[in-house]
Motif scaffolding. Sequence first.
Motif: not given
Length: 224
Positions: A33, A35, A79-82, A84-85, A87, A89
């Motif tokens: 991950e 950030k 992966s762009q699943s997080s 919005r935070n 992060i 991946t």
Amino acid sequence: MNQTWILVILVFCQKMTSGAGEEKTVKEGQQVELKCRPGGEVSMIVWFRVLDNGMEFLASFTKEGFQKSPAASFPSTFSQSSIRNDILTLKSFNRSRDSGLYCCGSLVKGNEMQFGKVIRLVGEKVEVALKAPQTTITAPTQYTTATPCVCNKIEDNKQGETSPQMFCSPIILGSMAASCGLLLLLLIIAILYCNRIRTRRCPHHYKRKPQMAPGKQMMTNRHV
């Protein structure tokens, strides 16, 4: 990706030093991950990475986390699943493909460039145990030889003294001659003893036969 973001990334590469940012040691195949978020009010965030073979654009997102223009390899690698935070991946780390610097950047107020936290991914070194070559050691064949005749060893013989090894041959020959003489004597004794026993057991072989008178001998011949 427009020319403005290309300029942003080029400026970042010029300012970036080898020791800057956070360093992470990652195992092969591990999910990572990343950030990062630039400071200030931004309207769009761009993710990119700097590898050994050059700079690579990953994707751009709005401040709400909506994707705008991803790279061709982005869906299979990231992966762009997080997102919005803040992060991003990395699905599966590959040392030869993914080792490098990861960062995000944005334009603030139209002309100010800001960058987020830089992350350096380093692949974990795998120590390969080298097997020692197996060598078969064959014990040398031991041969048994007769012990040679060794007389008393005298170190540092003085000049003019007779070497003790000169007396080895006469000693051996003398012993052999004495043994032969003893055997010959025993043989003679055995022959005499056997003849004596034979004479005692068969005395008639050594008695003389009686002689007959001439007249009786003639009469015997006539009857025949």
